[in-house]
Design a protein around this motif. Structure first.
Motif, PDB file in Angstrom:
ATOM      1  N   ARG A   1       0.894  -1.162   0.000  1.00 35.92           N
ATOM      2  CA  ARG A   1       0.000   0.000   0.000  1.00 35.92           C
ATOM      3  C   ARG A   1       0.930   1.209   0.000  1.00 35.92           C
ATOM      4  O   ARG A   1       1.591   1.505   0.996  1.00 35.92           O
ATOM      5  N   PHE A   2       0.996   1.888  -1.127  1.00 27.82           N
ATOM      6  CA  PHE A   2       2.009   2.916  -1.368  1.00 27.82           C
ATOM      7  C   PHE A   2       1.403   4.306  -1.177  1.00 27.82           C
ATOM      8  O   PHE A   2       0.333   4.604  -1.717  1.00 27.82           O
ATOM      9  N   ARG A   3       2.106   5.149  -0.430  1.00 23.97           N
ATOM     10  CA  ARG A   3       1.677   6.538  -0.266  1.00 23.97           C
ATOM     11  C   ARG A   3       2.802   7.481  -0.710  1.00 23.97           C
ATOM     12  O   ARG A   3       3.925   7.407  -0.206  1.00 23.97           O
TER      13      ARG A   3
ATOM     14  N   LEU B   1      -5.152  -0.060  -2.119  1.00 22.07           N
ATOM     15  CA  LEU B   1      -5.462   1.281  -1.640  1.00 22.07           C
ATOM     16  C   LEU B   1      -6.035   1.261  -0.237  1.00 22.07           C
ATOM     17  O   LEU B   1      -5.991   2.265   0.469  1.00 22.07           O
ATOM     18  N   ASP B   2      -6.560   0.113   0.175  1.00 22.64           N
ATOM     19  CA  ASP B   2      -7.273   0.012   1.447  1.00 22.64           C
ATOM     20  C   ASP B   2      -6.465  -0.776   2.468  1.00 22.64           C
ATOM     21  O   ASP B   2      -5.751  -1.719   2.140  1.00 22.64           O
ATOM     22  N   TYR B   3      -6.629  -0.365   3.729  1.00 20.45           N
ATOM     23  CA  TYR B   3      -6.088  -1.146   4.838  1.00 20.45           C
ATOM     24  C   TYR B   3      -7.272  -1.786   5.562  1.00 20.45           C
ATOM     25  O   TYR B   3      -8.279  -1.142   5.811  1.00 20.45           O
ATOM     26  N   PHE B   4      -7.161  -3.067   5.880  1.00 20.51           N
ATOM     27  CA  PHE B   4      -8.268  -3.747   6.576  1.00 20.51           C
ATOM     28  C   PHE B   4      -7.742  -4.554   7.743  1.00 20.51           C
ATOM     29  O   PHE B   4      -6.560  -4.827   7.839  1.00 20.51           O
TER      30      PHE B   4
ATOM     31  N   GLU C   1      -0.801  14.167  -0.192  1.00 14.25           N
ATOM     32  CA  GLU C   1      -0.460  12.757  -0.089  1.00 14.25           C
ATOM     33  C   GLU C   1      -1.446  11.964  -0.937  1.00 14.25           C
ATOM     34  O   GLU C   1      -2.614  12.333  -1.053  1.00 14.25           O
ATOM     35  N   ALA C   2      -0.956  10.882  -1.526  1.00 14.03           N
ATOM     36  CA  ALA C   2      -1.826  10.094  -2.405  1.00 14.03           C
ATOM     37  C   ALA C   2      -1.515   8.615  -2.282  1.00 14.03           C
ATOM     38  O   ALA C   2      -0.344   8.211  -2.373  1.00 14.03           O
ATOM     39  N   TYR C   3      -2.563   7.807  -2.076  1.00 13.17           N
ATOM     40  CA  TYR C   3      -2.429   6.357  -2.172  1.00 13.17           C
ATOM     41  C   TYR C   3      -2.618   5.981  -3.636  1.00 13.17           C
ATOM     42  O   TYR C   3      -3.636   6.305  -4.251  1.00 13.17           O
ATOM     43  N   MET C   4      -1.631   5.279  -4.188  1.00 13.31           N
ATOM     44  CA  MET C   4      -1.661   4.988  -5.620  1.00 13.31           C
ATOM     45  C   MET C   4      -0.649   3.911  -5.960  1.00 13.31           C
ATOM     46  O   MET C   4       0.187   3.533  -5.139  1.00 13.31           O
ATOM     47  N   SER C   5      -0.716   3.446  -7.184  1.00 13.54           N
ATOM     48  CA  SER C   5       0.211   2.433  -7.674  1.00 13.54           C
ATOM     49  C   SER C   5       1.565   3.065  -8.013  1.00 13.54           C
ATOM     50  O   SER C   5       1.628   4.221  -8.452  1.00 13.54           O
ATOM     51  N   PRO C   6       2.663   2.312  -7.852  1.00 12.51           N
ATOM     52  CA  PRO C   6       3.959   2.800  -8.331  1.00 12.51           C
ATOM     53  C   PRO C   6       3.979   3.014  -9.843  1.00 12.51           C
ATOM     54  O   PRO C   6       4.850   3.715 -10.365  1.00 12.51           O
ATOM     55  N   ASP C   7       3.019   2.393 -10.559  1.00 13.21           N
ATOM     56  CA  ASP C   7       2.953   2.524 -12.010  1.00 13.21           C
ATOM     57  C   ASP C   7       1.907   3.540 -12.456  1.00 13.21           C
ATOM     58  O   ASP C   7       1.614   3.645 -13.650  1.00 13.21           O
TER      59      ASP C   7
END
Length: 389
Positions: free
Chosen positions: A137-139, A386-389, A251-257
């Protein structure tokens, strides 16, 4: 600790014990949060998706299983997300956690999940049971002023809300399938509507994309942004960046790609925050058949799998990949073949190159000349959530 340790279905009568153990693991909740937590846990009890360990009559450990779907190679695969794993302090390091997780694996199989995933507090117990790192989960952090200057003014963007949940899911489905995305979770429409209706969710919708963001600790934070075109990506990021007079960074949660990395000139913070998550295959044939593969890959190869926890996965299998789909069927062939344990199979499924796995001792045997074709079949964009559970 006595010898009377046994797995149980957590019932309503166990709620006080579960909360007590949870408090010793994660801290106390406010009265309001406790009521919400109790309501959530009751839902897992009603669905048979929470298991525990008791010592005599006292519950000393528990874990919940989320009923998720997860994107793999652009296709949705059922996945049991393991969360709320708690063990009473006086029982830790005594095998209770392993007993609990074996119960979780068995219950997940009963519910028909081909995959299981979790965010580990420690890796040792989960690797011992066949889990392996599969993604993160990348920020990332970007200067808000740079986002504001990205343009896209020709794109029509409007505010969105709970009534747009269905359209949000349609866009995610179209774009994730086209890009063969791996990792993100699939939420039901009612949960998406609830998310879009939250007071701190700022939601905007374009014809081929959307963004959801809000304030977090004095900064703007993007929870999700998808766009089917460059112009829409620029427009949506510009909407977020319009808060640059208040928040210097976003800040943004997103893919490295994610293409945003190619649109902005720089990141504000070079230290990307990564929360790693782990994956395990519970039903190898079902997991392979549900996953998407590289469209141009063609593969016919035998594998030898050794799963010490789930015997149904153990044995010799024939892996076939063609036209973006795969199958895993029993094989009666003999001779030396690529061999994988449960950790290795989980790593392969998530796109880890075989050369890396061989050097780590997670794959062995077979002719290395064939590794490239296998890597190509499982290859794709970096797995992320994108989500933490």
């Amino acid at each position: 600790m006595t010898d009377d340790l046994r797995l149980v279905d957590v019932e309503s009568k166990h709620l006080d014990d579960v909360y007590r153990v949870r408090s010793r693991s994660f801290g106390l909740l406010s009265a309001g949060d406790r009521e919400e937590w109790l309501s959530d846990v009751q839902g897992f009890i009603d669905d048979g998706r929470i298991v525990g360990v008791v010592d005599g009559d006292e519950l000393v450990a528990a874990a919940r299983i989320w009923a998720f779907q997860q994107w793999w190679g652009g296709r949705k695969v059922p996945m049991g997300g393991v969360a709320g794993v708690v063990v009473a302090p006086e029982y830790r390091g005594r095998g209770v956690g392993s007993k609990l997780m074996r119960g979780v694996l068995a219950r997940s199989v009963e519910h028909g999940y081909p995959l299981s995933a979790l965010y580990p507090a420690t890796t040792v117990i989960y690797r011992h049971l066949g889990y392996e790192f599969a993604g993160g989960r990348f920020r990332y952090t970007f200067p808000a002023a740079e986002l504001r200057s990205l343009g896209g003014k020709e794109v029509s963007v409007r505010r969105a809300g709970p009534a747009d949940a269905k359209r949000f899911l349609e866009l995610v489905g179209q774009l994730h399938a086209a890009a063969r995305i791996s990792g993100p979770l699939v939420w039901p429409e009612d949960k998406v509507a609830e998310w879009l209706g939250e007071e701190n969710s700022f939601c905007y919708l374009a014809e081929d994309g959307f963004v959801v963001y809000g304030w977090q600790s004095g900064k703007l934070r993007v929870e999700e942004l998808v766009a089917g075109s460059e112009a829409t990506a620029r427009a949506l990021w510009s909407v977020v960046g319009s808060g640059s007079s208040i928040s210097a960074d976003v800040e943004a949660y997103m893919s490295p790609d994610d293409p945003a990395h190619l649109l902005v000139n720089k990141e504000a913070d070079k230290n990307t925050v990564i929360e790693h998550w782990m994956l395990r295959l519970l039903d190898a044939p079902a997991a392979i058949s549900a996953r998407g593969f590289a469209p141009g890959a063609s593969l016919e190869v035998d594998l030898e799998l050794d799963d010490s926890e789930l015997a149904a996965n153990t044995g010799r299998w024939h892996l076939s990949v063609s036209g973006g789909s795969g199958s895993l069927t029993p094989s009666t062939s003999t001779g030396e073949v690529l061999r994988l344990g449960s950790r290795g199979l989980s790593a392969l499924y998530s796109g880890t190159p075989l050369a890396t796995m061989r050097r780590a001792g997670l794959a062995w045997g077979g002719a290395t000349a064939g590794d490239g074709a296998i890597d190509t079949a499982f290859a794709g964009a970096t797995s992320y959530m994108l989500d933490y559970f």
